[in-house]
Design an enzyme around this catalytic site. Structure first.
Site, PDB file in Angstrom:
ATOM      1  N   LYS A 251       0.842  -1.216   0.000  1.00 10.20           N
ATOM      2  CA  LYS A 251       0.000   0.000   0.000  1.00 10.20           C
ATOM      3  C   LYS A 251       0.865   1.250   0.000  1.00 10.20           C
ATOM      4  O   LYS A 251       2.056   1.206   0.359  1.00 10.20           O
ATOM      5  CB  LYS A 251      -0.951   0.022   1.206  1.00 10.20           C
ATOM      6  CG  LYS A 251      -0.274   0.050   2.593  1.00 10.20           C
ATOM      7  CD  LYS A 251       0.097   1.430   3.105  1.00 10.20           C
ATOM      8  CE  LYS A 251       0.831   1.377   4.431  1.00 10.20           C
ATOM      9  NZ  LYS A 251       1.714   2.462   4.748  1.00 10.20           N
TER      10      LYS A 251
ATOM     11  N   ALA B  37      10.529  -2.874   5.351  1.00  7.34           N
ATOM     12  CA  ALA B  37      10.653  -1.731   6.271  1.00  7.34           C
ATOM     13  C   ALA B  37      10.730  -0.427   5.489  1.00  7.34           C
ATOM     14  O   ALA B  37      11.633   0.381   5.653  1.00  7.34           O
ATOM     15  CB  ALA B  37      11.866  -1.887   7.184  1.00  7.34           C
ATOM     16  N   ALA B  38       9.756  -0.239   4.622  1.00  9.10           N
ATOM     17  CA  ALA B  38       9.817   0.872   3.670  1.00  9.10           C
ATOM     18  C   ALA B  38       8.570   1.743   3.686  1.00  9.10           C
ATOM     19  O   ALA B  38       8.468   2.685   2.917  1.00  9.10           O
ATOM     20  CB  ALA B  38      10.030   0.324   2.264  1.00  9.10           C
TER      21      ALA B  38
ATOM     22  N   ALA C 201       3.858  -1.470   4.077  1.00 14.63           N
ATOM     23  CA  ALA C 201       3.108  -2.513   4.796  1.00 14.63           C
ATOM     24  C   ALA C 201       3.299  -3.912   4.214  1.00 14.63           C
ATOM     25  O   ALA C 201       2.360  -4.716   4.194  1.00 14.63           O
ATOM     26  CB  ALA C 201       1.619  -2.152   4.867  1.00 14.63           C
TER      27      ALA C 201
ATOM     28  N   ASP D 113      -2.082  -2.402  10.657  1.00 15.53           N
ATOM     29  CA  ASP D 113      -2.384  -2.298   9.220  1.00 15.53           C
ATOM     30  C   ASP D 113      -2.928  -3.596   8.610  1.00 15.53           C
ATOM     31  O   ASP D 113      -3.320  -3.612   7.446  1.00 15.53           O
ATOM     32  CB  ASP D 113      -1.103  -1.924   8.440  1.00 15.53           C
ATOM     33  CG  ASP D 113      -0.767  -0.441   8.545  1.00 15.53           C
ATOM     34  OD1 ASP D 113      -1.640   0.341   8.966  1.00 15.53           O
ATOM     35  OD2 ASP D 113       0.374  -0.080   8.202  1.00 15.53           O
TER      36      ASP D 113
ATOM     37  N   SER E 238       2.600  -6.674   6.745  1.00 18.18           N
ATOM     38  CA  SER E 238       1.154  -6.732   7.048  1.00 18.18           C
ATOM     39  C   SER E 238       0.390  -7.375   5.893  1.00 18.18           C
ATOM     40  O   SER E 238      -0.555  -8.145   6.111  1.00 18.18           O
ATOM     41  CB  SER E 238       0.601  -5.317   7.283  1.00 18.18           C
ATOM     42  OG  SER E 238       1.308  -4.689   8.319  1.00 18.18           O
ATOM     43  N   ALA E 239       0.788  -7.061   4.670  1.00 16.19           N
ATOM     44  CA  ALA E 239       0.132  -7.639   3.488  1.00 16.19           C
ATOM     45  C   ALA E 239       0.348  -9.153   3.459  1.00 16.19           C
ATOM     46  O   ALA E 239      -0.583  -9.927   3.164  1.00 16.19           O
ATOM     47  CB  ALA E 239       0.681  -7.000   2.213  1.00 16.19           C
TER      48      ALA E 239
HETATM   49  P1  ATP Z   1       4.483  -0.361   7.587  1.00 10.46           P
HETATM   50  O1  ATP Z   1       4.197   0.319   6.299  1.00 10.46           O
HETATM   51  O2  ATP Z   1       3.315  -1.143   8.143  1.00 10.46           O
HETATM   52  O3  ATP Z   1       5.198   0.489   8.603  1.00 10.46           O
HETATM   53  P2  ATP Z   1       6.911  -1.442   6.721  1.00 10.46           P
HETATM   54  O4  ATP Z   1       6.922  -1.386   5.245  1.00 10.46           O
HETATM   55  O5  ATP Z   1       7.591  -0.298   7.413  1.00 10.46           O
HETATM   56  O6  ATP Z   1       5.472  -1.571   7.236  1.00 10.46           O
HETATM   57  P3  ATP Z   1       7.591  -4.236   6.773  1.00 10.46           P
HETATM   58  O7  ATP Z   1       8.190  -4.430   5.432  1.00 10.46           O
HETATM   59  O8  ATP Z   1       6.250  -4.806   7.000  1.00 10.46           O
HETATM   60  O9  ATP Z   1       7.641  -2.717   7.225  1.00 10.46           O
HETATM   61  O10 ATP Z   1       8.644  -4.874   7.827  1.00 10.46           O
HETATM   62  C1  ATP Z   1       8.968  -4.298   9.049  1.00 10.46           C
HETATM   63  C2  ATP Z   1       9.794  -5.320   9.873  1.00 10.46           C
HETATM   64  O11 ATP Z   1       8.989  -6.470  10.121  1.00 10.46           O
HETATM   65  C3  ATP Z   1      11.040  -5.801   9.155  1.00 10.46           C
HETATM   66  O12 ATP Z   1      12.156  -5.217   9.710  1.00 10.46           O
HETATM   67  C4  ATP Z   1      11.037  -7.313   9.302  1.00 10.46           C
HETATM   68  O13 ATP Z   1      12.125  -7.819  10.008  1.00 10.46           O
HETATM   69  C5  ATP Z   1       9.759  -7.662  10.037  1.00 10.46           C
HETATM   70  N1  ATP Z   1       8.951  -8.687   9.284  1.00 10.46           N
HETATM   71  C6  ATP Z   1       8.306  -9.706   9.822  1.00 10.46           C
HETATM   72  N2  ATP Z   1       7.647 -10.413   8.891  1.00 10.46           N
HETATM   73  C7  ATP Z   1       7.882  -9.823   7.720  1.00 10.46           C
HETATM   74  C8  ATP Z   1       7.459 -10.096   6.386  1.00 10.46           C
HETATM   75  N3  ATP Z   1       6.682 -11.136   6.084  1.00 10.46           N
HETATM   76  N4  ATP Z   1       7.871  -9.236   5.430  1.00 10.46           N
HETATM   77  C9  ATP Z   1       8.637  -8.162   5.743  1.00 10.46           C
HETATM   78  N5  ATP Z   1       9.071  -7.882   6.970  1.00 10.46           N
HETATM   79  C10 ATP Z   1       8.704  -8.693   7.970  1.00 10.46           C
END
Ligand code: ATP
Length: 289
Positions: free
Chosen positions: A12, A98-99, A102, A138, A105-106
């Site tokens: 998203k 971690a970008a 989500a 999320d 979450s997806a």
């Molecule tokens: P948001 O937009 O909800 O803040 P995000 O894009 O910042 O999410 P994610 O890519 O979901 O972050 O990952 C955040 C952390 O969650 C990562 O550092 C990772 O170690 C951990 N993690 C656990 N499961 C997963 C997964 N299936 N995919 C990605 N990261 C994961």
């Protein structure tokens, strides 16, 4: 042959992100416009006879134990429904980690949907969303998908009409930003410009992409842009390349820009690929549930 289900888990972006206040329990109350896009991870889940959860992924740095959200999602339903079989899971990650998109979450949302189908659990979408919130704020949205207003800590969702055709360029610099760090360093009292979330909703309803894009704003940029000037630099480059407007998604560092024509976005994408090959860039489109 044991049954297998494969599913895409879509990332998203936030068309607008406002933080209203910090609650006593430490969570932040948000008001965000969410949009699912065509950048996705792929999950392959196979039922196996022995009672274990095995995860294999193309990203060696990702946890494959209970710290992976896919593991927690599968375990949640496995425990609740006393499922004795195990699961062998292949997770192909393409959404930047971690970008602010989500990705985790997806993946968790897709894993819940797959479990529901594999074991004929009979859970409705709202039953799945009730369980999803235990995995992360999320995750219910990632089950609902599409265009939505997200309130509370992210779990109060109101569907909005789908975005009409527009072109979105995603550019992710090679830096890591922790969501926890961003929220901890957010100084709400110093923020002078909050996004006009109601105005964005109004523009989405009347299909005014230009009006909507010009109102896009993310209060979390007040933290990240100070520490990482590259975020502001990418936004400016996007606009110089013809984007109507460009902002950071979620807690960053992913930046996206909205373009009105296919030719304009192609040109901008070529620019980033050639002049900034160290950044990941993708052309995506909004998708409906
Ligand atoms: P948001 O937009 O909800 O803040 P995000 O894009 O910042 O999410 P994610 O890519 O979901 O972050 O990952 C955040 C952390 O969650 C990562 O550092 C990772 O170690 C951990 N993690 C656990 N499961 C997963 C997964 N299936 N995919 C990605 N990261 C994961």
């Amino acid at each position: 042959m044991y049954p297998t289900i494969q599913k895409n888990a879509y990332g998203k972006i936030n068309i607008g992100l406002d933080v209203l206040r910090k609650r006593e329990d430490g969570y932040h109350e948000v008001r965000m416009i969410m949009q699912t896009v065509t950048l996705f991870d792929r999950l392959h889940v196979t039922v196996i006879p022995n009672d274990t959860i095995n995860i294999e992924t193309n990203l060696s740095f990702l946890p494959t134990n209970e710290n992976n959200l896919v593991y927690s999602a599968v375990k949640l339903l496995k425990d609740e429904f006393s499922i004795k079989e195990g699961l062998s899971i292949k997770l192909d990650k393409y959404i930047p980690v971690a970008a602010g998109m989500a990705g985790g979450s997806a993946d968790a949302a897709a894993a819940l949907e797959i479990m529901n189908e594999l074991f004929s659990l009979g859970l409705t979408q709202s039953n799945l969303m009730e369980r999803a919130v235990k995995l992360g704020a999320d995750v219910p949205y990632c089950i609902m998908k599409g265009t939505a207003l997200s309130e509370g800590i992210g779990e109060i969702l109101t569907p909005l009409p789908p975005l009409t055709d527009c072109f979105i360029l995603i550019v992710k610099p090679n830096i890591h930003v922790s969501t926890k760090y961003v929220y901890e360093n957010l100084r709400l009292d110093t923020i002078t410009s909050h996004p006009d979330i109601d105005g964005i909703i109004y523009d989405i309803r009347r299909k005014d992409i230009r009006g909507m894009a010009l109102k896009m704003n993310n209060v979390l940029e007040s933290v990240t842009e100070k520490d990482y000037p590259v975020i502001c630099q990418i936004k400016n480059l996007m606009i110089a390349q013809g984007a109507i407007h460009s902002i950071m998604s979620g807690s960053g560092p992913t930046v996206f820009g909205i373009f009105q024509s296919h030719s304009a976005i192609e040109k901008a994408h070529r620019f980033f690929r050639e002049d900034y090959p160290m950044y990941k860039s993708y052309i995506v489109k909004p998708i409906r549930p």
